[in-house]
Design a protein around this motif. Structure first.
Motif, PDB file in Angstrom:
ATOM      1  N   TYR A  74      19.485   9.959 -28.853  1.00  0.00           N
ATOM      2  CA  TYR A  74      18.735  11.003 -28.117  1.00  0.00           C
ATOM      3  C   TYR A  74      18.514  10.588 -26.657  1.00  0.00           C
ATOM      4  CZ  TYR A  74      14.715  13.805 -26.650  1.00  0.00           C
ATOM      5  OH  TYR A  74      13.859  14.607 -25.951  1.00  0.00           O
ATOM      6  N   ALA A  75      18.105   9.338 -26.467  1.00  0.00           N
ATOM      7  CA  ALA A  75      17.834   8.864 -25.085  1.00  0.00           C
ATOM      8  C   ALA A  75      19.088   8.874 -24.232  1.00  0.00           C
ATOM      9  CB  ALA A  75      17.223   7.465 -25.140  1.00  0.00           C
ATOM     10  N   GLU A  76      20.235   8.487 -24.821  1.00  0.00           N
ATOM     11  CA  GLU A  76      21.478   8.480 -24.046  1.00  0.00           C
ATOM     12  C   GLU A  76      21.915   9.902 -23.680  1.00  0.00           C
ATOM     13  OE1 GLU A  76      23.506   5.778 -22.823  1.00  0.00           O
ATOM     14  OE2 GLU A  76      21.429   5.130 -23.059  1.00  0.00           O
ATOM     15  N   ARG A  77      21.704  10.822 -24.644  1.00  0.00           N
ATOM     16  CA  ARG A  77      22.063  12.203 -24.329  1.00  0.00           C
ATOM     17  C   ARG A  77      21.202  12.758 -23.200  1.00  0.00           C
ATOM     18  NH1 ARG A  77      21.614  13.771 -29.027  1.00  0.00           N
ATOM     19  NH2 ARG A  77      19.554  14.794 -28.963  1.00  0.00           N
ATOM     20  N   THR A  97      15.191   1.746 -26.997  1.00  0.00           N
ATOM     21  CA  THR A  97      16.452   2.306 -26.478  1.00  0.00           C
ATOM     22  C   THR A  97      16.754   1.656 -25.148  1.00  0.00           C
ATOM     23  OG1 THR A  97      15.418   4.117 -25.232  1.00  0.00           O
ATOM     24  CG2 THR A  97      15.934   4.534 -27.572  1.00  0.00           C
ATOM     25  N   HIS A  98      18.066   1.653 -24.797  1.00  0.00           N
ATOM     26  CA  HIS A  98      18.479   1.155 -23.484  1.00  0.00           C
ATOM     27  C   HIS A  98      19.952   1.501 -23.281  1.00  0.00           C
ATOM     28  CE1 HIS A  98      19.204  -1.618 -20.114  1.00  0.00           C
ATOM     29  NE2 HIS A  98      17.863  -1.579 -19.935  1.00  0.00           N
ATOM     30  N   PRO A  99      20.392   1.773 -22.018  1.00  0.00           N
ATOM     31  CA  PRO A  99      21.816   2.062 -21.801  1.00  0.00           C
ATOM     32  C   PRO A  99      22.717   0.901 -22.206  1.00  0.00           C
ATOM     33  CG  PRO A  99      20.519   2.753 -19.920  1.00  0.00           C
ATOM     34  CD  PRO A  99      19.592   1.990 -20.821  1.00  0.00           C
ATOM     35  N   GLN A 100      22.191  -0.298 -22.112  1.00  0.00           N
ATOM     36  CA  GLN A 100      22.930  -1.472 -22.566  1.00  0.00           C
ATOM     37  C   GLN A 100      22.328  -1.893 -23.923  1.00  0.00           C
ATOM     38  OE1 GLN A 100      22.753  -4.494 -19.561  1.00  0.00           O
ATOM     39  NE2 GLN A 100      23.833  -3.208 -18.000  1.00  0.00           N
ATOM     40  N   PRO A 101      23.046  -1.652 -25.022  1.00  0.00           N
ATOM     41  CA  PRO A 101      22.473  -1.915 -26.364  1.00  0.00           C
ATOM     42  C   PRO A 101      21.985  -3.340 -26.543  1.00  0.00           C
ATOM     43  CG  PRO A 101      24.482  -0.615 -26.555  1.00  0.00           C
ATOM     44  CD  PRO A 101      24.389  -1.026 -25.111  1.00  0.00           C
ATOM     45  N   GLY A 102      22.544  -4.300 -25.820  1.00  0.00           N
ATOM     46  CA  GLY A 102      22.110  -5.686 -25.965  1.00  0.00           C
ATOM     47  C   GLY A 102      20.690  -5.907 -25.496  1.00  0.00           C
ATOM     48  N   GLU A 103      20.141  -4.994 -24.738  1.00  0.00           N
ATOM     49  CA  GLU A 103      18.785  -5.134 -24.238  1.00  0.00           C
ATOM     50  C   GLU A 103      17.748  -4.541 -25.197  1.00  0.00           C
ATOM     51  OE1 GLU A 103      17.822  -6.771 -21.536  1.00  0.00           O
ATOM     52  OE2 GLU A 103      19.914  -7.321 -21.141  1.00  0.00           O
ATOM     53  N   SER A 116      10.164   5.369 -20.262  1.00  0.00           N
ATOM     54  CA  SER A 116      10.450   5.045 -18.855  1.00  0.00           C
ATOM     55  C   SER A 116      11.814   5.605 -18.486  1.00  0.00           C
ATOM     56  CB  SER A 116      10.437   3.521 -18.648  1.00  0.00           C
ATOM     57  OG  SER A 116      10.804   3.218 -17.303  1.00  0.00           O
ATOM     58  N   ALA A 117      11.847   6.384 -17.418  1.00  0.00           N
ATOM     59  CA  ALA A 117      13.110   6.929 -16.869  1.00  0.00           C
ATOM     60  C   ALA A 117      13.208   6.512 -15.414  1.00  0.00           C
ATOM     61  CB  ALA A 117      13.149   8.443 -17.001  1.00  0.00           C
ATOM     62  N   GLY A 118      14.417   6.172 -14.994  1.00  0.00           N
ATOM     63  CA  GLY A 118      14.551   5.712 -13.607  1.00  0.00           C
ATOM     64  C   GLY A 118      15.928   5.956 -13.027  1.00  0.00           C
ATOM     65  N   PHE A 148      18.678   5.459 -16.471  1.00  0.00           N
ATOM     66  CA  PHE A 148      18.302   4.974 -17.800  1.00  0.00           C
ATOM     67  C   PHE A 148      17.116   5.771 -18.296  1.00  0.00           C
ATOM     68  CE2 PHE A 148      15.827   2.453 -14.821  1.00  0.00           C
ATOM     69  CZ  PHE A 148      14.553   2.483 -15.347  1.00  0.00           C
ATOM     70  N   VAL A 149      17.027   5.849 -19.643  1.00  0.00           N
ATOM     71  CA  VAL A 149      15.860   6.389 -20.345  1.00  0.00           C
ATOM     72  C   VAL A 149      15.518   5.361 -21.429  1.00  0.00           C
ATOM     73  CG1 VAL A 149      14.921   8.213 -21.806  1.00  0.00           C
ATOM     74  CG2 VAL A 149      16.453   8.776 -19.909  1.00  0.00           C
ATOM     75  N   THR A 150      14.425   4.694 -21.213  1.00  0.00           N
ATOM     76  CA  THR A 150      14.009   3.632 -22.137  1.00  0.00           C
ATOM     77  C   THR A 150      12.740   4.076 -22.858  1.00  0.00           C
ATOM     78  OG1 THR A 150      14.955   1.897 -20.738  1.00  0.00           O
ATOM     79  CG2 THR A 150      13.279   1.247 -22.351  1.00  0.00           C
ATOM     80  N   ILE A 151      12.831   4.055 -24.228  1.00  0.00           N
ATOM     81  CA  ILE A 151      11.668   4.360 -25.046  1.00  0.00           C
ATOM     82  C   ILE A 151      11.266   3.043 -25.700  1.00  0.00           C
ATOM     83  CG2 ILE A 151      10.749   5.766 -26.943  1.00  0.00           C
ATOM     84  CD1 ILE A 151      13.039   7.731 -26.422  1.00  0.00           C
ATOM     85  N   MET A 152       9.979   2.741 -25.611  1.00  0.00           N
ATOM     86  CA  MET A 152       9.529   1.409 -26.054  1.00  0.00           C
ATOM     87  C   MET A 152       8.214   1.517 -26.820  1.00  0.00           C
ATOM     88  SD  MET A 152       8.211   0.135 -22.314  1.00  0.00           S
ATOM     89  CE  MET A 152       9.285   1.285 -21.436  1.00  0.00           C
TER      90      MET A 152
END
Length: 553
Positions: free
Chosen positions: A77-80, A101-107, A166-168, A89-93
């Motif tokens: 959902y966040a990537e879409r 969530t993160h655009p880089q799955p390793g994070e 967080s979106a940036g 990026f759209v990070t849900i924490m």
């Protein structure tokens, strides 16, 4: 070593204008860059805030945050949302900052790099900070859920923060957008600079033609020389523009034409000059050495049109001919006197021969009577003139004119009431003007009387009568009266107003200057002249000239 010549005025202005245009364009570009950068950052902040708020308000996000594996639901959902919203990026924490969530799955599963305290208090917080993707503008928004009754973590509102969004947008992306805008701006600025430089070049090329490539110092010196020449030249110089207005006039022209300080810019037709002179100044063709009369002077006029594809104006030069004309008149009078003296000498020789012959024939008494009669006849006028006219110049003029008139069979008579004592005439009334006035009037009268007698229009002895007297010379309002009338045919009353104009004459072309000079001399002296009919039917001219208090001789 040769010192380089200073750049021309046009070149200096061109360089200054190019620098000025470049500075203006550069300043505008810098200002636009700063504004665009600020607007881009503000737009990024609003975009990130709107994206984070939209995600935080989604019920599915709140539901996923309560699930056992939030990442499985929220990462797709966040990537879409990130791709659709155009953010970095759209990070849900979790509330403790663990990323779901993160655009880089390793994070995913690691701690969020940023400030979350304000969001945990239920506030929206924006900042610029460095994260995994680099420096970015980001906004953190809390995700609320209803609190269970008695939950100590819930505030008084009955809601508690169960997650953070967080979106940036990275600064690099903002900079790329700004660079694209700046490139367009630079292209526009370059075009403006090129157009400004081209326009400046065209203007300065025209200026260079008009200034003939001279620099500011040379133009300044030329102006100084120009002003000095205008004031130094005694001849009059007048320049008219294409609309026949005075563009330039020097001191000599002001004096010759009687112009005031406000004459520059005025049309020639409004200067009040004589019509003939005005016509000469307004003429489109050149005029060469034309003689014209003003109220006080005789001027020689030369005009030359300024042609440059069209009539741009006229250059006029004026020379004062007054003194030369006066000297010419005096020379003519002297020639007349010389001719009269030669004639008198010739007549005296004839009479002397007659006397000698009578004596040789033994007729002594008749010789004595003949000689005595001739002496008495010649002496009567001399005694009359010398006794009545104490001014030596006028007395000599009258005696000379009497001899000239006698040669033409005209009797010159001095009226009985004539009286001018020596020393009566003031310095403001020069003898030269009196010779001009009286000499021309007597010449015209003698000629008119002689022609009337020859043509038979008048019978009897041709005669010219002169009256010259000073009235009230010792008072403050005295005046000199000069009256000349003849036995000619007179002047047509319909043409009485034209006789004083230059060129008017009843005796053919090339004449008609004498009476114009008389009127001019009378005007200079502040007097008046009138034309009427004399007691003998001929023309009568009456001149009155003001006198000051008599000066003892």
């Amino acid at each position: 070593m040769r010192i380089p010549r200073p750049r021309s005025l046009a070149g200096q202005l061109f360089a200054m204008q190019v620098v000025l245009v470049a500075v203006i364009v550069a300043s505008g570009a810098l200002f636009a860059y700063v504004i665009d950068r600020s607007q881009a950052e503000e737009t990024a902040r609003r975009q990130s805030t709107a994206t984070a708020a939209a995600v935080a308000d989604s019920p599915s996000v709140a539901a996923a945050a309560r699930s056992a594996d939030p990442t499985a639901v929220l990462q797709p959902y966040a990537e879409r949302v990130r791709r659709d919203a155009g953010v970095a990026f759209v990070t849900i924490m979790a509330p403790d900052g663990t990323r779901w969530t993160h655009p880089q799955p390793g994070e995913i599963g690691r701690r969020y790099l940023g400030e979350t305290e304000q969001a945990l208090r239920g506030e929206v917080h924006s900042e610029t900070t460095v994260g995994v993707l680099g420096s970015s503008i980001r906004t953190v928004v809390p995700v609320f859920a209803p609190a269970a009754p008695g939950d100590p973590a819930a505030p008084s509102t009955g809601r508690k923060v169960i997650a953070l969004v967080s979106a940036g947008i990275t600064i690099e992306r903002i900079s790329e957008q700004v660079r694209e805008q700046v490139m367009g701006l630079l292209l526009a600025a370059g075009g403006a600079l090129a157009l400004g430089g081209l326009g400046t070049h065209v203007i300065n090329a025209r200026l260079r033609r008009h200034t003939h490539g001279m620099n500011a110092g040379e133009l300044s010196r030329m102006h100084d020389y120009h002003q000095a020449a205008l004031h130094a030249v005694r001849e009059g110089l007048l320049m008219l523009d294409g609309r026949r207005r005075i563009a330039l006039v020097n001191d000599g022209a002001r004096e010759l034409l009687g112009l005031g300080e406000d004459s520059v810019g005025r049309p020639v037709a409004e200067l009040g000059l004589p019509p003939a002179l005005t016509g000469a100044l307004l003429a489109s063709e050149p005029r060469v050495d034309e003689v014209h009369l003003t109220a006080d002077r005789i001027v020689v006029v030369n005009t030359s049109p300024v042609i440059g594809g069209e009539h741009r104006g006229t250059v006029v030069t004026l020379r004062d001919h007054t003194e030369l004309q006066a000297l010419s008149g005096e020379l003519d009078s002297e020639r007349g006197f010389s001719h009269a003296l030669r004639s008198q000498a010739h007549e005296a020789a004839n009479r002397l021969h007659t006397v000698v012959s009578l004596i040789e024939l033994g007729r002594v008494d008749e010789a004595v009577d003949f000689a005595t009669a001739e002496l008495e006849l010649a002496q009567v006028l001399t005694d009359r003139v010398v006794g009545a006219v104490g001014e030596p110049v006028l007395a000599a003029l009258l005696l000379g004119k009497a001899s000239q008139a006698n040669e033409r069979g005209v009797e010159l008579v001095l009226a009985e009431d004539s009286r001018i004592d020596d020393g009566v005439l003031p310095p403001s009334l020069p003898a030269r003007d009196l010779v001009t006035i009286l000499g021309n009037l007597v010449d015209n009268a003698v000629e008119a009387a002689s022609e009337a007698a020859v043509s038979g229009a008048r019978t009897g002895r041709a005669r010219v009568t002169v009256t010259a007297r000073a009235e009230n010379p010792s008072g403050g309002g005295g005046e000199l009266l000069i009256r000349v009338h003849d036995t000619g045919t007179g002047v047509d009353p319909d043409r009485a107003a034209d006789v004083f104009h230059r060129g008017w004459s009843t005796r053919g072309s090339g004449r008609g200057l004498g009476l114009a000079l008389v009127r001019q001399a009378v005007h200079r002296a502040g007097g008046a002249i009138e034309l009427g009919t004399g007691p003998d039917g001929g023309a009568q001219f009456t001149v009155t000239l003001p006198l000051t208090a008599a000066v003892p001789a």
